[in-house]
Design an enzyme around this catalytic site. Structure first.
Site, mmCIF file in Angstrom:
data_model
loop_
_atom_site.group_PDB
_atom_site.id
_atom_site.type_symbol
_atom_site.label_atom_id
_atom_site.label_comp_id
_atom_site.label_asym_id
_atom_site.label_seq_id
_atom_site.Cartn_x
_atom_site.Cartn_y
_atom_site.Cartn_z
ATOM 1 N N ASN A 78 97.494 52.032 80.551
ATOM 2 C CA ASN A 78 98.886 51.579 80.451
ATOM 3 C C ASN A 78 99.753 52.826 80.411
ATOM 4 O O ASN A 78 99.826 53.502 79.384
ATOM 5 C CB ASN A 78 99.064 50.732 79.187
ATOM 6 C CG ASN A 78 100.523 50.368 78.942
ATOM 7 O OD1 ASN A 78 101.375 50.591 79.806
ATOM 8 N ND2 ASN A 78 100.813 49.828 77.769
ATOM 9 N N TRP A 79 100.388 53.115 81.542
ATOM 10 C CA TRP A 79 101.168 54.355 81.622
ATOM 11 C C TRP A 79 102.517 54.230 80.921
ATOM 12 O O TRP A 79 103.269 55.205 80.849
ATOM 13 C CB TRP A 79 101.364 54.749 83.089
ATOM 14 C CG TRP A 79 100.087 55.164 83.779
ATOM 15 C CD1 TRP A 79 98.820 55.185 83.216
ATOM 16 C CD2 TRP A 79 99.927 55.622 85.117
ATOM 17 N NE1 TRP A 79 97.904 55.622 84.143
ATOM 18 C CE2 TRP A 79 98.555 55.905 85.313
ATOM 19 C CE3 TRP A 79 100.809 55.830 86.178
ATOM 20 C CZ2 TRP A 79 98.056 56.371 86.539
ATOM 21 C CZ3 TRP A 79 100.313 56.303 87.392
ATOM 22 C CH2 TRP A 79 98.946 56.577 87.562
ATOM 23 N N LYS A 80 102.855 53.050 80.459
ATOM 24 C CA LYS A 80 104.147 52.820 79.791
ATOM 25 C C LYS A 80 105.286 53.358 80.674
ATOM 26 O O LYS A 80 105.178 53.317 81.881
ATOM 27 C CB LYS A 80 104.129 53.414 78.383
ATOM 28 C CG LYS A 80 102.913 52.898 77.585
ATOM 29 C CD LYS A 80 102.991 53.178 76.124
ATOM 30 C CE LYS A 80 101.740 52.600 75.439
ATOM 31 N NZ LYS A 80 101.753 52.750 74.002
ATOM 32 N N HIS A 110 102.776 43.064 75.061
ATOM 33 C CA HIS A 110 102.562 44.373 74.425
ATOM 34 C C HIS A 110 103.508 44.505 73.227
ATOM 35 O O HIS A 110 104.665 44.055 73.283
ATOM 36 C CB HIS A 110 102.808 45.503 75.430
ATOM 37 C CG HIS A 110 102.313 46.817 74.914
ATOM 38 N ND1 HIS A 110 103.010 47.555 73.997
ATOM 39 C CD2 HIS A 110 101.164 47.492 75.151
ATOM 40 C CE1 HIS A 110 102.313 48.651 73.703
ATOM 41 N NE2 HIS A 110 101.191 48.632 74.389
ATOM 42 N N GLU A 150 105.231 46.839 72.181
ATOM 43 C CA GLU A 150 106.512 47.497 72.459
ATOM 44 C C GLU A 150 107.496 46.517 73.084
ATOM 45 O O GLU A 150 108.700 46.615 72.856
ATOM 46 C CB GLU A 150 106.271 48.727 73.359
ATOM 47 C CG GLU A 150 105.612 49.846 72.567
ATOM 48 C CD GLU A 150 104.700 50.758 73.361
ATOM 49 O OE1 GLU A 150 104.749 50.754 74.606
ATOM 50 O OE2 GLU A 150 103.893 51.471 72.715
ATOM 51 N N GLU A 154 95.471 45.394 69.737
ATOM 52 C CA GLU A 154 96.180 46.658 69.576
ATOM 53 C C GLU A 154 96.932 46.647 68.254
ATOM 54 O O GLU A 154 98.080 46.148 68.198
ATOM 55 C CB GLU A 154 97.187 46.860 70.712
ATOM 56 C CG GLU A 154 96.568 47.065 72.065
ATOM 57 C CD GLU A 154 97.442 47.955 72.952
ATOM 58 O OE1 GLU A 154 96.884 48.862 73.574
ATOM 59 O OE2 GLU A 154 98.659 47.761 72.994
ATOM 60 N N GLY A 181 99.863 55.197 69.591
ATOM 61 C CA GLY A 181 100.591 56.451 69.766
ATOM 62 C C GLY A 181 100.703 57.294 68.508
ATOM 63 O O GLY A 181 101.540 58.200 68.445
ATOM 64 N N SER A 237 95.537 54.636 70.133
ATOM 65 C CA SER A 237 95.037 55.999 69.968
ATOM 66 C C SER A 237 93.582 56.166 70.400
ATOM 67 O O SER A 237 92.822 56.928 69.788
ATOM 68 C CB SER A 237 95.247 56.485 68.523
ATOM 69 O OG SER A 237 96.635 56.549 68.229
ATOM 70 N N GLY A 251 96.853 54.153 76.276
ATOM 71 C CA GLY A 251 98.164 54.705 76.587
ATOM 72 C C GLY A 251 98.060 56.186 76.905
ATOM 73 O O GLY A 251 97.721 56.581 78.018
ATOM 74 N N GLY A 252 98.333 57.001 75.907
ATOM 75 C CA GLY A 252 98.432 58.457 76.088
ATOM 76 C C GLY A 252 97.289 59.067 76.880
ATOM 77 O O GLY A 252 97.518 59.853 77.810
HETATM 78 P P1 13P Z 1 98.053 54.903 72.863
HETATM 79 O O1 13P Z 1 96.664 54.944 73.522
HETATM 80 O O2 13P Z 1 98.956 55.959 73.366
HETATM 81 O O3 13P Z 1 97.940 54.813 71.390
HETATM 82 O O4 13P Z 1 98.714 53.531 73.364
HETATM 83 C C1 13P Z 1 98.001 52.353 73.234
HETATM 84 C C2 13P Z 1 98.724 51.288 73.946
HETATM 85 O O5 13P Z 1 99.758 50.831 73.490
HETATM 86 C C3 13P Z 1 98.161 50.820 75.217
HETATM 87 O O6 13P Z 1 98.770 49.645 75.639
#
Ligand code: 13P
Length: 253
Positions: free
Chosen positions: A8-10, A99, A101, A171, A177, A211, A232-233
């Protein structure tokens, strides 16, 4: 049950940068020892503006395209929204819905998540339904209740046959993050709570996200009920992401 590693590149990478990153990822995945045995489904979910260039970069490779959001109507006066047919036309196969967010910053409700999940399924897109508790909810002992409510709401009205198209991601919001990943044994316990919340989820892949990194991912993959990662990251770096795919492939050959 399939194993998935989803990036997930956000809201990261311009279209030009995204094409480059996607090419780097498929290049690394094509090299031994990364060449993933296809026990692992690999999904890249860039921003909408990068879907077409990422699709072109991954063409000919065993990597699927995912979107980060979708609206439930097919078309109409919904300025700024993107519909399931628009995603399908770009070659999208998966879509992340719910998600944290989106819930937190854009006010998405459980009801919105249900509509999005149903719209995705109706068009043959595979929804990756994200659920998870906040730090406060965990501290007040509400984790199990929260993920149960979210899962039931998202899947309400989904038929038994259609459930096989669903992917769920656990999640925990406090782990996203922050570098504070959830203890893998505890994640596996919550994954079982999620599976128990709706009849018929025994064979539905449930991923962990929050994470995830090459340093901790093997511990999640060691949990038989955890089917992969929503990342994510660590998905924004080709080497780390490829390493996660490799770790998943080694854990589930
Ligand atoms: P991180 O891996 O950056 O913690 O993000 C997780 C995430 O929200 C994937 O959808």
């Amino acid at each position: 049950m399939r194993t998935l590693v989803v990036g997930n590149w956000k809201m990261n990478e311009t279209a030009t940068q995204a094409a480059r990153l996607a090419r780097e990822i498929v290049d690394v995945l094509s090299m031994p020892p990364y060449r993933a045995k296809r026990s692992v489904d690999v999904v890249l979910a860039p921003p909408f503006t990068s879907l077409a260039p990422v699709r072109d970069a991954i063409a000919e490779h065993d990597v699927a395209l995912g979107a980060q959001n979708v609206y439930w109507a097919d078309s109409g006066a919904f300025t700024g929204e993107i519909s399931p047919p628009m995603l399908l036309d770009l070659g999208v196969r998966y879509v992340i819905v719910g998600h944290s967010e989106r819930r937190r910053y854009f006010g998405e409700t459980d009801e919105d998540v249900r509509k999005k999940t149903q719209a995705a399924l109706a068009h043959g897109l595979r929804p990756i339904v994200a659920v998870g508790e906040t730090g406060d909810e965990r501290d007040s002992g509400k984790t199990d209740e929260r993920v149960t409510v979210q899962t039931r709401a998202a899947l309400e009205g989904v038929t038994r046959e259609r459930l096989s198209e669903i992917v769920i991601a656990y999640e925990p919001v406090w782990a996203i993050g922050t570098g504070r990943n959830c203890d893998p044994t505890e994640a596996a316990r919550v994954i079982d709570v999620i599976r128990a919340s709706v009849a018929g989820l025994d064979d539905v892949p449930v991923l962990y996200g929050g994470s995830v990194s090459p340093a901790n991912f093997a511990q999640y993959m060691a949990m038989p009920r955890c089917c992969g990662g929503l990342v994510g990251g660590a998905s924004l770096d080709a080497q780390s992401f490829a390493l996660l795919v490799r770790i998943a492939g080694e854990a589930r050959p």
